[in-house]
Write a protein that holds these residues in place. Structure first.
Motif, mmCIF file in Angstrom:
data_model
loop_
_atom_site.group_PDB
_atom_site.id
_atom_site.type_symbol
_atom_site.label_atom_id
_atom_site.label_comp_id
_atom_site.label_asym_id
_atom_site.label_seq_id
_atom_site.Cartn_x
_atom_site.Cartn_y
_atom_site.Cartn_z
ATOM 1 N N LEU A 93 0.832 -1.197 0.000
ATOM 2 C CA LEU A 93 0.000 0.000 0.000
ATOM 3 C C LEU A 93 0.868 1.250 0.000
ATOM 4 C CD1 LEU A 93 -2.813 -0.880 2.586
ATOM 5 C CD2 LEU A 93 -3.064 -0.609 0.116
ATOM 6 N N PRO A 94 0.351 2.346 -0.542
ATOM 7 C CA PRO A 94 1.100 3.610 -0.465
ATOM 8 C C PRO A 94 1.354 3.998 0.979
ATOM 9 C CG PRO A 94 -0.732 3.768 -2.029
ATOM 10 C CD PRO A 94 -0.901 2.476 -1.305
ATOM 11 N N GLY A 95 2.424 4.716 1.223
ATOM 12 C CA GLY A 95 2.789 5.107 2.581
ATOM 13 C C GLY A 95 1.812 6.089 3.193
ATOM 14 N N PRO A 96 1.904 6.288 4.507
ATOM 15 C CA PRO A 96 0.963 7.183 5.200
ATOM 16 C C PRO A 96 1.075 8.642 4.764
ATOM 17 C CG PRO A 96 2.765 6.528 6.654
ATOM 18 C CD PRO A 96 2.890 5.690 5.425
ATOM 19 N N ASP A 97 2.223 9.023 4.188
ATOM 20 C CA ASP A 97 2.409 10.418 3.760
ATOM 21 C C ASP A 97 2.011 10.643 2.302
ATOM 22 O OD1 ASP A 97 3.424 10.963 6.278
ATOM 23 O OD2 ASP A 97 5.488 10.473 5.686
ATOM 24 N N THR A 98 1.512 9.609 1.645
ATOM 25 C CA THR A 98 1.129 9.722 0.231
ATOM 26 C C THR A 98 -0.125 10.581 0.085
ATOM 27 O OG1 THR A 98 1.996 7.495 -0.121
ATOM 28 C CG2 THR A 98 0.601 8.420 -1.853
ATOM 29 N N TYR A 127 -4.585 4.869 -6.908
ATOM 30 C CA TYR A 127 -3.297 4.235 -7.211
ATOM 31 C C TYR A 127 -3.548 2.828 -7.742
ATOM 32 C CZ TYR A 127 -1.307 8.065 -4.512
ATOM 33 O OH TYR A 127 -0.960 9.315 -4.054
ATOM 34 N N ILE A 128 -2.770 2.430 -8.739
ATOM 35 C CA ILE A 128 -2.881 1.109 -9.331
ATOM 36 C C ILE A 128 -1.787 0.234 -8.711
ATOM 37 C CG2 ILE A 128 -2.728 -0.248 -11.447
ATOM 38 C CD1 ILE A 128 -3.691 2.201 -12.970
#
Length: 388
Positions: free
Chosen positions: A373-378, A383-384
């Motif tokens: 998963l994308p990071g918490p700051d993303t 997002y694919i």
């Protein structure tokens, strides 16, 4: 106490067959041991047969010797019997332990549901004297009904607040164990799913509000529990949870769709009535398509059948009586129905998307869903995720 759904019942036959097979395998192994022991006993009988050839059987010494051998045979058979009894006792003890664990699981589920029913029974037990106090006033009866509805809403919101508090705690201390949050999500999901499945679909603002709180809270609790399980690498448990809850959620959504789409005019008893031009500024075509996904009567229609439905709807709205029968109030109610059903369809689709994500986590063998998963700051966005 009737359990609103039976997550364990479907597995009892499988467990039962497994236990029978386990017991038969235990019997088979014991029979093999018996066969070996009997072989040694047969050896003793062959010795006795050899002794008779030497005429030992007709002498006092022969009788004593044969008595000794028979005592050995009897002793060996006693060992066999004891071994068989001990083996079956061990098998029976093992089966009893399994039965006890299954019974404990049922008792825990029933206890939690009883707490829900007991809370509601306490309220309903107070209603008779309340109705006696207001039987002479229709206005007071309406006020009492509203107060009871508000109390019900408070119970629902209390459960959602408990889940929200756990999630807030989780966000503050992300490195702590999520076990407490998982437990709370499971409890809240159980309570709200029970309430959602008990609600009778009806085009009534009060009923729809309470059902909506239950249904949305149920979906959030299920998604929370599944996400937390994926976060700690419990992929199979998350998949099992979603495989159980999604069909139940769809049943509730379809029940509401069937009730709210149904109309006394058979030509309008379809989700495709929302495609008429009178709704074009309020209901997008994408919303109609989402609603048809939870409408059993519309979901399986062919393209030709869909065109036929739309034509019948347009003709009905062009009839001379349509302006009086389908006035602005009716139109606003239909817009509300479409929005309500679209929300149910979207929640169902999101749970299915989470199920696909659980499959992805398992197929990639990640230890935690955070790895893909994308990071918490993303920045928020779409997002694919790669499938491999």
């Amino acid at each position: 106490m009737t359990v609103p759904f039976s997550p364990i019942v479907a597995g009892i036959d499988v467990i039962g067959h497994g236990l029978n097979y386990h017991k038969l395998m235990g019997v088979e192994s014991k029979l093999i041991g018996i066969e070996k022991t009997l072989s040694s006993v047969m050896g003793l009988s062959q010795i006795a047969a050899g002794a008779s050839v030497l005429n030992l059987g007709v002498s006092i010494a022969g009788f004593a010797y044969m008595g000794y051998k028979l005592h050995q045979v009897q002793k060996s058979l006693g060992h066999i019997q004891q071994s068989m009894e001990e083996g079956f006792n061990r098998v029976e003890a093992g089966l009893n332990r399994i039965d006890n664990r299954i019974e404990e699981g049922f008792n825990r589920v029933e206890y939690r549901l009883n707490r829900v029913d007991n809370g509601l029974d306490i309220i309903s037990g107070q209603l008779p004297y309340l109705y006696l106090l207001v039987e002479d006033s229709h206005q007071k009866q309406k006020s009492l009904a509203k107060a009871i509805s508000h109390l019900h809403q408070a119970m629902l919101i209390q459960e959602i607040a408990a889940l929200k508090a756990e999630l807030d705690e989780r966000s503050r201390f992300p490195d702590e164990s999520p076990r407490s949050a998982i437990k709370t999500a499971s409890r809240v999901g159980l309570f709200l799913s029970n309430q959602a499945m008990q609600a009778t679909p009806e085009l009534d603002a009060e009923i729809m509000l309470n059902a909506d709180v239950s249904i949305q809270g149920w979906a959030v609790a299920t998604a929370t529990e599944a996400n937390l399980l994926l976060e700690i690498g419990k992929h199979q448990e998350a998949k099992e949870l979603l495989a159980l809850q999604i069909p139940l959620f769809k049943q509730v959504a379809e029940r509401w769709a069937k009730a709210l789409i149904n109309d006394e005019n058979t030509y309008l008893s379809t989700a495709y009535r929302f495609t008429n031009s009178r709704f074009k500024n309020h209901i997008a075509s994408e919303r109609v398509e989402r609603i048809t996904e939870i409408s059993p009567s519309d979901r399986t229609l062919s393209p030709d059948q869909i065109r036929g439905k739309k034509n019948y709807v347009d003709v009905e709205f062009e009839m001379s009586y349509s302006s009086a029968k389908f006035d602005q109030t009716w139109t606003h109610r239909q817009i509300a129905v479409a929005e309500y059903l679209d929300g149910l369809s979207e929640l169902s689709a999101r749970l299915e998307g989470l199920e696909s994500f659980a499959n992805l986590c398992e197929s990639r063998g990640v230890k935690s869903s955070r790895e893909i998963l994308p990071g918490p700051d993303t920045e928020p966005g779409i997002y694919i995720l790669p499938s491999t």
